[in-house]
Design an enzyme around this catalytic site. Structure first.
Site, PDB file in Angstrom:
ATOM      1  N   TYR A 134       0.819  -1.223   0.000  1.00  0.00           N
ATOM      2  CA  TYR A 134       0.000   0.000   0.000  1.00  0.00           C
ATOM      3  C   TYR A 134       0.848   1.266   0.000  1.00  0.00           C
ATOM      4  O   TYR A 134       0.306   2.365   0.011  1.00  0.00           O
ATOM      5  CB  TYR A 134      -0.907   0.032   1.235  1.00  0.00           C
ATOM      6  CG  TYR A 134      -2.028  -0.944   1.146  1.00  0.00           C
ATOM      7  CD1 TYR A 134      -1.763  -2.299   1.258  1.00  0.00           C
ATOM      8  CD2 TYR A 134      -3.329  -0.526   0.929  1.00  0.00           C
ATOM      9  CE1 TYR A 134      -2.780  -3.217   1.160  1.00  0.00           C
ATOM     10  CE2 TYR A 134      -4.345  -1.456   0.828  1.00  0.00           C
ATOM     11  CZ  TYR A 134      -4.068  -2.793   0.946  1.00  0.00           C
ATOM     12  OH  TYR A 134      -5.073  -3.702   0.841  1.00  0.00           O
ATOM     13  N   LYS A 201       2.931 -14.162   5.418  1.00  0.00           N
ATOM     14  CA  LYS A 201       3.172 -15.104   4.320  1.00  0.00           C
ATOM     15  C   LYS A 201       4.698 -15.249   4.187  1.00  0.00           C
ATOM     16  O   LYS A 201       5.280 -15.106   3.109  1.00  0.00           O
ATOM     17  CB  LYS A 201       2.510 -14.532   3.053  1.00  0.00           C
ATOM     18  CG  LYS A 201       2.458 -15.448   1.878  1.00  0.00           C
ATOM     19  CD  LYS A 201       1.468 -16.593   2.011  1.00  0.00           C
ATOM     20  CE  LYS A 201       1.666 -17.552   0.864  1.00  0.00           C
ATOM     21  NZ  LYS A 201       1.150 -18.882   1.091  1.00  0.00           N
ATOM     22  N   ASP A 247      -2.529 -18.069   4.244  1.00  0.00           N
ATOM     23  CA  ASP A 247      -3.507 -18.936   3.564  1.00  0.00           C
ATOM     24  C   ASP A 247      -4.101 -19.946   4.541  1.00  0.00           C
ATOM     25  O   ASP A 247      -5.316 -20.187   4.548  1.00  0.00           O
ATOM     26  CB  ASP A 247      -2.895 -19.629   2.335  1.00  0.00           C
ATOM     27  CG  ASP A 247      -1.519 -20.223   2.595  1.00  0.00           C
ATOM     28  OD1 ASP A 247      -0.861 -19.778   3.552  1.00  0.00           O
ATOM     29  OD2 ASP A 247      -1.107 -21.133   1.862  1.00  0.00           O
ATOM     30  N   ASP A 271      -6.295  -6.455   5.272  1.00  0.00           N
ATOM     31  CA  ASP A 271      -7.400  -5.974   4.447  1.00  0.00           C
ATOM     32  C   ASP A 271      -8.313  -7.143   4.088  1.00  0.00           C
ATOM     33  O   ASP A 271      -9.533  -7.103   4.289  1.00  0.00           O
ATOM     34  CB  ASP A 271      -6.802  -5.339   3.180  1.00  0.00           C
ATOM     35  CG  ASP A 271      -7.793  -4.464   2.442  1.00  0.00           C
ATOM     36  OD1 ASP A 271      -8.947  -4.347   2.897  1.00  0.00           O
ATOM     37  OD2 ASP A 271      -7.414  -3.900   1.404  1.00  0.00           O
TER      38      ASP A 271
END
Ligand code: NAI
Length: 380
Positions: A134, A201, A247, A271
């Site tokens: 972002y 991640k 995930d 988000d």
């Protein structure tokens, strides 16, 4: 007791109507809980209303006041299209360094959800607000800038990048990660929550997402000895810090939400996760939130300006109302916050609700924004 000043920005689109429905509920709850004035509301101009009055979307007076303020609440602000202006929300977050986006997600009885046990969800998401993809550092495919960056990556860094690629940068810092994890740990300790889960991640993006995970653990070890333990260690009433890969976490939250309580994560993961969780309990219409820095906290409705229903008395005031309740809870007015939340629950069980909720509550009757606010007020 002291009176707190809270600045409010009505916002664009449905903003003014949801605020008009929510504010009397907050005032009545405060009156009922304490019998005296606890909040002085002061309006600040932003968005279309500000533009009409001053020719600016974020007037200097608003920015100067917020720079000295502690507490504000805002309706949604429309991003002016085609006027060369970036999102007003993003501007507010960046200018005031509101680095933690905090969204508590819980279930309200009676709402139809896509899962079997939405009532098991009671999770607060702390999303880092200032870093990650972002940061806005991106160049489009075939642009001279992208070509220059790719040239550098190939020639000097030995990376293999297709020359036609669009390119983006994902900066994640130790300081940015630690201050976000710190706010999550402090919250968990203060609220007696059992776990804080770092979501990342890092198996793929080792030095950004993996960095976030490591810096989170480092912080816990360096600054929270005796208060926080790692998963697998004896908890003895202390907060447990653990981590999950993003995930896998989406599966966990669907299958075993009761095992999670506070989530601390990077910007993009946060988000996705906060919207997915909100959907799991029945949608965004009742989801509150706050963007918080070290000094200023801006509580806000998590939805947008809903231009197609604006001005039609159709919008659900629940999100801004519950954001207001969150403001009360975080600022020593918890009794009033409980009154608001209970009144929302009772109003939902009476099944007279705004159009968005009517489609999710079988046998319900549709009422307008103003009337829904009045029904909640009557249930205080
Ligand atoms: P949106 O949230 O305004 O609308 C999405 C859908 O949800 C629409 O169908 C809308 O009618 C419905 N909806 C939203 N809030 C509702 C409420 N309280 N009650 C009943 N229905 C509701 O998102 P969209 O269309 O992507 O964005 C519209 C504008 O809002 C854009 O200019 C965007 O930049 C801005 N926006 C501002 C935000 C903020 O101020 N924090 C957040 C998201 C969008």
């Amino acid at each position: 007791m002291s009176v707190k000043t809270v600045y409010f920005i009505e916002g664009d689109g449905i903003g003014p109507e949801v605020w008009a429905a929510a504010r009397p509920v907050l005032d009545a709850a405060l009156e009922k809980a304490y019998g005296e004035k606890k909040i002085e509301w002061k309006e600040l101009l932003a968005g279309e209303k500000a533009y009409a009055a001053t020719g600016e979307y974020l007037p200097q007076a608003t920015m100067e006041t917020l720079a000295k303020a502690d507490l504000a609440i805002k309706g949604p602000l429309q991003t002016p299209v085609g006027k060369g202006i970036r999102s007003l929300n993003v501007t507010l977050r960046q200018v005031f360094d509101l680095y933690a986006c905090i969204r508590p997600i819980r279930y309200f009885q009676g709402i139809e959800s896509p899962v079997k046990r939405p009532d098991l969800v009671d999770i607060v998401v702390f999303r880092e607000n200032t870093e990650d993809v972002y940061a806005g550092i991106e160049w489009s495919s075939e642009s001279p800038e992208a070509k220059k960056v790719i040239e550098f990556l190939v020639d000097q860094m030995g990376a293999k990048v297709d020359p036609t690629a669009g390119v983006g940068i994902k900066p994640i810092t130790p300081a940015g990660s630690k201050r976000l994890v710190k706010s999550a740990l402090d919250y968990a300790i203060a609220q007696g929550r059992k776990t804080v889960t770092l979501v990342h991640k890092g198996n793929i993006m080792k030095f950004t997402e993996g960095g976030f995970r490591q810096w989170g653990y480092d912080l816990a070890e360096q600054e929270y000895a005796g208060k926080v333990v790692k998963e697998g260690e004896a908890a003895d009433g202390k907060v447990i810090i653990n981590d999950r890969i993003a995930d896998a976490m989406f599966q966990e939250l669907l299958m075993r939400p009761e095992q999670y309580s506070v989530v601390a994560t990077t910007n993009l993961n946060g988000d996705y996760l906060s919207d997915a969780l909100a959907a799991q309990v029945g949608g965004l219409g009742l989801a509150p939130g706050v963007n918080m820095g070290d000094k200023l906290a801006i509580y806000e409705a998590t939805h947008g300006t809903a231009p197609t229903i604006a001005g039609k008395d159709l919008a659900n005031p629940g999100s801004i109302l519950l954001s207001g309740a969150m403001l009360l809870e975080n600022n020593g007015m918890g009794e009033a916050a409980v009154l608001v939340k209970n009144a929302v629950e009772k109003a939902l069980s009476a099944k007279k609700v705004t159009v968005d909720l009517a489609s999710q509550i079988s046998g319900s009757e549709q009422v307008g924004c103003k009337e829904f606010g009045e029904i909640i007020l009557a249930n205080l």
